[in-house]
Design an enzyme around this catalytic site. Structure first.
Site, PDB file in Angstrom:
ATOM      1  CB  SER A 192      -6.202   2.555   0.046  1.00  0.00           C
ATOM      2  OG  SER A 192      -4.898   3.033   0.098  1.00  0.00           O
TER       3      SER A 192
ATOM      4  CG  ASP B 246      -2.821   0.997  -2.653  1.00  0.00           C
ATOM      5  OD1 ASP B 246      -1.603   1.311  -2.611  1.00  0.00           O
ATOM      6  OD2 ASP B 246      -3.547   1.006  -1.648  1.00  0.00           O
TER       7      ASP B 246
ATOM      8  CG  ASP C 137      -2.163   0.832   1.004  1.00  0.00           C
ATOM      9  OD1 ASP C 137      -2.008   2.036   0.717  1.00  0.00           O
ATOM     10  OD2 ASP C 137      -3.278   0.301   1.112  1.00  0.00           O
TER      11      ASP C 137
ATOM     12  CG  PHE D 139      -2.740 -11.373  14.835  1.00  0.00           C
ATOM     13  CD1 PHE D 139      -2.644 -12.563  15.552  1.00  0.00           C
ATOM     14  CD2 PHE D 139      -2.897 -11.446  13.453  1.00  0.00           C
ATOM     15  CE1 PHE D 139      -2.684 -13.792  14.899  1.00  0.00           C
ATOM     16  CE2 PHE D 139      -2.929 -12.665  12.800  1.00  0.00           C
ATOM     17  CZ  PHE D 139      -2.826 -13.849  13.523  1.00  0.00           C
TER      18      PHE D 139
HETATM   19 ZN    ZN Z   1      -3.235   5.886   2.257  1.00  0.00          ZN
END
Ligand code: ZN
Ligand code: NAG
Ligand code: NAG
Ligand code: NAG
Ligand code: NAG
Ligand code: NAG
Length: 521
Positions: A102, A372, A58, A282
């Site tokens: 995103s 992305d 990302d 987690f």
């Molecule tokens: Zn971002």
């Protein structure tokens, strides 16, 4: 003898250490003849992609990759995915923005059409926050995970973000806003379902074989039983009393499915081999950065450990699998303006790519590594070859001060290095020599000060190996990734079932027409 060996070893070591900075003709020639041989040996793999692993770094634009390479082994180094035989570029604009967010880009990558800023898993007929429009069945998009499941494959995802966040969301959810991760973020009396509930209650979310990441506070109301991991005010938290993790367990039990629900690295390492479904949450919020992760067994796992476990579970299906892995903290660190942390996260994702390469075969597994969108990171001139990528260069001919090799276009308050001056005709910067520019916490200077760093609009690279990897070969639209993967894996409109069915229809039609023709005659 031993002494001699030591000397030989020492000389060899010295040569190795020097080799990265060699400048002689022989060195450059060798480098490029190696590359030429590699290029000549490339053969198209026309096989079917039984398995597909799609890595999304990302915010990992080309400059982030360059910095990662330099950090790992110097300018001449090659990262694992930089050795993949095929590469292309992706245009990342969305349906309504030149520079995207995103979730619109994840929707393009996973669902095959460009959509509006901040909308998830729905086409561009849905405007941001238009709940009613997102409920129309024809606006809702099927993801690669959904198509893989329909084709009898296993499917799942790994993320270092909340499992309900922007990037994994479009694999299973349809939402007019990426912010509707849990009930408390939805408008009052909304007819829409939050992303967390879609993950656990709806198809394809409830059939995903692997779900690994953070975001417990969006799945479980009052997730306060983790004193070391407080509720984050950045994401929403559940207030409807639901415990979606329990709901997940009850659903799997009701359907007689073998599952594991886990919460830390030790449990991930020792998952029951019989488990076909794996849910690992987690952390309450996003997962921690790798450099500050609690690496004890009770702590959260790394992206490498999650990727390894995911492949183990998904590999059991004879029909193959689809796995998406998101290195989400690359983007998070860039948003904070901390280049060292962002590049370190990019390095962690590269290791996850390596483990995926090690655990699969190029013959039947398509591995695609991409991003992305970019960030506004730049690599400034002119540091010496071999310099620390987080160091400084210069000086500026304006103020005589050095500047960091890495800077940003737009940054948060910490990126403002200008000092207030009594003489209004001069601008004075903070001298980077007075700061530790190599720190994980250091915020590089930015041209524009904002509340935080923001995305860039440049193209991102896509690297591929395995069956039909050559479909990535020039400048592509981002949503092409969905179509190329569907084609390589024979899913969706390219599925064997669909094409065989068409073949049968054509056969039947020919027979019927032939019969009618005879009657008429
Ligand atoms: Zn971002
Ligand atoms: C959405 O649809 C519902 C039910 O049809 C309707 O009551 C509501 O007014 C609509 N909302 C908007 C913003 O159009
Ligand atoms: C759970 O948290 C909400 C606020 O998010 C609060 O109103 C409620 O009282 C809490 N419930 C319990 C049982 O702690
Ligand atoms: C992958 O395999 C190579 C060669 O066996 C090994 O050197 C490397 O450490 C492995 N990578 C990971 C991440 O396990
Ligand atoms: C700029 O960096 C160079 C190389 O590290 C150093 O030699 C020089 O002293 C620095 N200049 C200033 C003004 O700090
Ligand atoms: C249709 O069937 C023929 C004959 O079996 C085969 O050669 C062809 O590849 C099939 N076409 C598709 C699109 O599957």
């Amino acid at each position: 003898m031993y002494g001699l060996r030591l000397v030989v070893f020492f000389v060899f070591y010295l040569t190795l250490a020097q080799s990265s900075l060699r400048k002689d003709q022989e060195y450059w020639k060798q480098l490029s003849t190696n590359e030429l041989e590699e290029a000549l040996a490339v053969k198209w793999n026309l096989g079917e992609a039984k398995n597909v692993i799609l890595f999304v770094g990302d915010g990992m634009g080309p400059n982030t990759v360059t910095a990662t390479r330099i950090l790992k082994g110097g300018e001449g180094h090659r990262l694992t995915y930089e050795k993949f035989p095929h590469i292309g570029l992706l245009k990342t604009y969305s349906a309504n923005k030149m520079v995207p967010d995103s979730t619109s880009t994840a929707t393009a990558l996973f669902c095959g059409v460009k959509v509006n800023f901040y909308t998830m898993g729905v086409d561009a007929s849905v405007e941001y926050k238009d709940c009613n429009a997102s409920l129309k069945p024809e606006a809702r998009l099927d993801s690669l995970a959904a198509l893989a499941l329909k084709a009898g494959k296993s499917a799942g995802f790994v993320t270092t973000m909340r499992v309900t966040h922007a990037t994994p969301g479009p694999l299973y959810a349809h939402s007019a806003s990426r912010l509707w991760e849990c009930d408390s973020a939805l408008p009052r009396d909304s007819a829409c379902k939050d992303v967390g509930r879609q993950l656990v209650e709806d198809w394809p979310g409830r059939d995903l074989h692997v779900i690994l990441g953070g975001g417990r506070q969006g799945l479980v109301a009052n997730a306060t039983d983790r004193p070391m991991d407080p509720i984050s005010s950045w994401g929403c938290s559940r207030s409807d009393g639901r415990d979606l993790i329990n709901q997940y367990k009850r659903d799997k039990e009701a359907r007689g499915l073998k599952y594991s629900v886990i919460t830390n690295a030790a449990e991930l390492k020792n998952i029951d081999e019989n488990s076909d479904y794996l849910l690992g949450i987690f952390s309450n919020a996003h997962m921690p950065y790798e450099f500050e992760r609690n690496k004890e067994p009770q702590g959260p796992p790394s992206i490498v450990q999650m990727t390894e476990a995911a492949i183990k579970v998904l590999k059991k299906n004879k029909n193959g699998f689809f796995l998406m892995v998101e290195g989400g903290n690359i983007d998070m660190a860039h948003h904070r303006g901390r280049a060292r942390t962002a590049v370190d996260e990019s390095l962690a994702m590269e290791e996850a790519v390596s483990i995926a390469v090690n655990m699969t075969s190029e013959k039947d597994t398509l591995i695609v590594v991409t991003s992305d969108h970019t960030h506004t990171l730049s690599i400034n001139g002119y540091p010496e070859r071999g310099s620390d990528i987080f160091g400084t260069t210069g000086p500026s001919k304006y103020d005589g001060l050095n500047y960091t090799t890495l800077t940003y276009g737009v940054g948060g308050p910490g990126s403002n290095k200008l000092k207030v001056q009594t003489d209004p005709t001069r601008i004075v910067r903070t001298d980077p020599a007075t700061e530790d520019t190599t720190s994980f916490m250091y915020e590089q200077a930015a041209a524009i000060t904002n509340d935080e760093n923001i995305h860039g609009g440049g193209d991102v690279a896509v690297y591929a190996r395995g069956p039909h990897a050559h479909l990535f070969h020039n400048v592509h639209e981002q949503h092409y990734v969905f179509h190329a993967i569907s084609y390589a894996a024979k899913i969706g409109v390219y599925s064997k079932a669909t094409t065989q069915y068409n073949n049968i229809s054509v056969c039947l039609l020919t027979l019927v027409l032939g019969f009618m023709f005879r009657i008429i005659n």
